[in-house]
Design an enzyme around this catalytic site. Structure first.
Site, PDB file in Angstrom:
ATOM      1  N   GLU A  35      34.640  18.810  -3.126  1.00  0.00           N
ATOM      2  CA  GLU A  35      33.768  19.233  -3.863  1.00  0.00           C
ATOM      3  C   GLU A  35      34.086  19.760  -5.191  1.00  0.00           C
ATOM      4  O   GLU A  35      35.230  20.306  -5.223  1.00  0.00           O
ATOM      5  CB  GLU A  35      33.153  20.726  -3.232  1.00  0.00           C
ATOM      6  CG  GLU A  35      32.142  21.376  -4.037  1.00  0.00           C
ATOM      7  CD  GLU A  35      30.992  20.870  -4.290  1.00  0.00           C
ATOM      8  OE1 GLU A  35      30.276  20.160  -3.319  1.00  0.00           O
ATOM      9  OE2 GLU A  35      30.682  20.851  -5.596  1.00  0.00           O
ATOM     10  N   GLY A  41      28.886  24.763  -0.825  1.00  0.00           N
ATOM     11  CA  GLY A  41      27.418  25.156  -0.732  1.00  0.00           C
ATOM     12  C   GLY A  41      26.490  24.430  -1.452  1.00  0.00           C
ATOM     13  O   GLY A  41      25.135  24.329  -1.187  1.00  0.00           O
ATOM     14  N   ILE A 183       9.308  23.171  -7.530  1.00  0.00           N
ATOM     15  CA  ILE A 183      10.226  23.950  -8.306  1.00  0.00           C
ATOM     16  C   ILE A 183       9.182  24.613  -9.614  1.00  0.00           C
ATOM     17  O   ILE A 183       9.325  25.898  -9.815  1.00  0.00           O
ATOM     18  CB  ILE A 183      11.161  23.204  -9.246  1.00  0.00           C
ATOM     19  CG1 ILE A 183      12.230  22.834  -8.132  1.00  0.00           C
ATOM     20  CG2 ILE A 183      11.743  23.752 -10.349  1.00  0.00           C
ATOM     21  CD1 ILE A 183      13.415  22.001  -8.611  1.00  0.00           C
ATOM     22  N   HIS A 444      -0.585  39.401  20.092  1.00  0.00           N
ATOM     23  CA  HIS A 444      -1.427  39.887  19.183  1.00  0.00           C
ATOM     24  C   HIS A 444      -1.126  41.208  18.692  1.00  0.00           C
ATOM     25  O   HIS A 444      -0.436  42.013  19.501  1.00  0.00           O
ATOM     26  CB  HIS A 444      -2.870  40.059  19.982  1.00  0.00           C
ATOM     27  CG  HIS A 444      -3.892  40.837  19.111  1.00  0.00           C
ATOM     28  ND1 HIS A 444      -4.548  40.165  18.202  1.00  0.00           N
ATOM     29  CD2 HIS A 444      -4.376  41.975  19.314  1.00  0.00           C
ATOM     30  CE1 HIS A 444      -5.644  41.118  17.760  1.00  0.00           C
ATOM     31  NE2 HIS A 444      -5.247  42.276  18.414  1.00  0.00           N
TER      32      HIS A 444
END
Ligand code: FAD
Ligand code: NAI
Length: 465
Positions: A35, A41, A183, A444
């Site tokens: 990364e 992330g 977006i 309900h």
């Protein structure tokens, strides 16, 4: 194993990549994940799903407190003030905690984080930060980046993309949003609630392409009521900086007289493109499609043995949960198991107020394919909980096969649509008929009863309308 450093190297630590890496390690494979960002992330946790939802939540609270919605319920607040810095700080805290959580999960599962940008130097090896690493399997999970409008430069001050829209230092007077998609509507909602005038310019004749036709119309009606201005069937031909703001030149999509709209901030949100640049895919023998994506089979294998791809860089909806599920499946396939993703049942949610959610096929798509359908609809106006909460916008629509009654699509506009759609997805995954949903007992009073009633409406026998 001698010639390989790892069983699996995953490139990219977004929801696709980090999940693939963790599952591969859980299955006993020696795994690394590359990364280049400072934190794990991917788009989702750093500049996508998480910070946008943090601002959506915070701006909704501000709106409720300041627009009289709380007062209507007898909750009187004094003068309401916006502390935008505090709002941004709370958002940053959520992002930090969640991205840090992935770093913790990597350690826990013994996934090694190779920090830097990866590029292929062959079919089984990559370069990262001046070092080469070889792996039996390489998973490309490099995600996507914002698409810009030709000739429009994003400076992230006046002309911004989604990342800029998540970090505006002050509320713009007039925000012009180019693109009435997910977006544009989510981040447009944030700044609208915080006080901006928002104009959405959309090329097509309706917002939210890809969603159910009735849902799109209803959503536009509700957003208009909230104060959004829409310019549909309109194309942007130029965006020019003018002192502190910008001038957006638009004209009818079909051609016609041009007109200028003045804005202090312009958000460009016309879609995203797969990240394949700088990967040197050619050195691995891989090519991209004409849409710039990496093609895969239903096991997520590319044409080159040992190279796999998942998430936004591959065809299909650009959604975090789609990437995550593909991450699990690809790791299981690499480990010799059978990893499957049912691409017919991928829910999508727009986190506006009300939320908009859908799963499966739309009525229009099915009809265009000549498939006979039965449709049941139920408005939240007739749902007791929505009525109690004074939150009655929207409806649930169930689309079932006219011959078999099998549910082929569920589409919802409603404040809890994003939560409710999970039940619809699960029912469809289990091959449910509308009758199955209609005869399932729902608690309900809940919004979910609207789904049961819409299913009952497929046979024309709802109780509460
Ligand atoms: P990404 O999350 O894009 O991750 C890819 C990672 O790979 C990046 O961190 C990148 O730095 C890294 N990388 C790329 N190339 C290399 C390389 N060569 N070497 C090393 N690292 C590399 N989806 C939802 O489902 N729900 C939402 O609410 C939602 N909200 C969104 C809001 C915004 C503002 C945006 C922009 C997107 C949103 N999305 C949402 C979409 C979601 O973020 C993506 O679908 C998802 O992140 C895709 O995951 P991925 O793993 O394929 O790629
Ligand atoms: P989008 O594809 O949702 O919407 C882009 C919109 O711009 C479309 O309505 C399109 O018709 C319009 N458009 C394209 N070119 C135009 C032009 N020149 N002028 C005017 N309008 C134009 O793309 P968006 O909103 O940028 O989002 C990108 C991706 O991020 C989406 O595919 C989505 O999957 C993902 N995302 C998901 C979220 C969620 O799941 N809640 C939230 C945010 C993003």
């Amino acid at each position: 194993m001698a010639e390989f450093d790892y069983d699996v190297i995953v490139i990219g630590a977004g929801p696709g990549g980090y999940v693939a890496a963790i599952r591969a390690a859980q299955l006993g494979l020696k795994t690394a994940c590359v990364e280049s960002r400072e934190t794990l992330g991917g788009t989702c946790l750093n500049v996508g799903c998480i910070p946008s939802k943090a601002l959506l939540h915070a701006s909704e609270m501000f709106d409720e407190a300041s627009n009289g919605a709380l007062a209507k319920f007898g909750v009187k607040v004094g003068s309401v003030e916006l502390d935008l810095d505090a709002m941004h700080a709370e958002k940053a805290k959520a992002v930090k905690e969640l991205t840090g959580g992935i770093a913790f999960l990597f350690k826990k599962n013994k996934v090694e984080w190779l920090k830097g940008h990866a590029s292929f130097n062959g079919a089984t090896s990559i370069d990262v930060a001046g070092k080469s690493y070889a792996a039996k399997n390489i998973v490309v999970a490099t995600g996507s980046s914002v698409t810009s409008l030709p000739g429009v430069e994003i400076d992230n001050e006046v002309v911004i993309d989604s990342t800029g829209a998540l970090a505006l230092p002050k509320v713009p007077e007039h925000l012009v949003v180019i693109g009435g998609g997910v977006i544009g509507l989510e981040l447009g909602s944030v700044w609208k609630r915080l006080g901006a005038r928002v104009t959405v310019v959309e090329y097509l004749d309706e917002i939210l392409p890809g969603m159910d036709g009735e849902v799109r119309k209803e959503a536009r009606k509700i957003f208009k009521k909230q104060g959004f201005e829409f310019r549909t069937s309109t194309k942007v031909t130029k965006v020019e900086r003018t002192g502190a703001g910008a001038s957006v030149t638009v004209e009818p999509a079909a051609g016609g007289a041009a007109e200028a709209i003045e804005a202090d901030v312009v958000l460009v949100s016309i879609g995203r493109r797969p990240n394949t640049q700088g990967l040197a895919l050619e050195k691995a023998g891989l090519q991209v499609t004409n849409r710039g994506q990496i093609d895969v089979d239903n096991r997520f294998a590319t044409k080159v043995p040992g190279i796999w791809a998942i998430g936004d860089v591959t065809p299909g909806p650009m959604l975090a949960h789609k990437a995550e599920d593909e991450g699990i499946a690809v790791a299981e396939n690499i480990a010799g198991q059978t990893g499957i993703v049912n691409h017919e049942v991928i829910p999508s949610v727009v986190y506006t107020h009300p939320e908009i959610a859908g799963v499966g096929r739309t009525e229009d798509e099915l009809k265009a394919e000549g498939i006979a359908v039965k449709v049941g609809k139920f408005p939240f106006m007739a749902n007791s909980r929505a009525k109690t909460n004074r939150d009655m916008d929207g409806f649930v629509k169930v689309v079932a096969d006219a011959r078999t009654d099998r549910v082929l699509g569920v589409h919802i506009v409603g404040s809890l649509a994003g939560t409710m759609i999970a039940q619809a997805a699960q029912a469809m995954e289990f091959g449910a008929t509308s009758e199955d949903i209609a005869y399932t007992c729902h608690a309900h009073p809940t919004h979910s009863e609207a789904l049961k009633e819409a299913a009952m409406a497929v046979t024309g026998l709802p109780i509460h309308i």
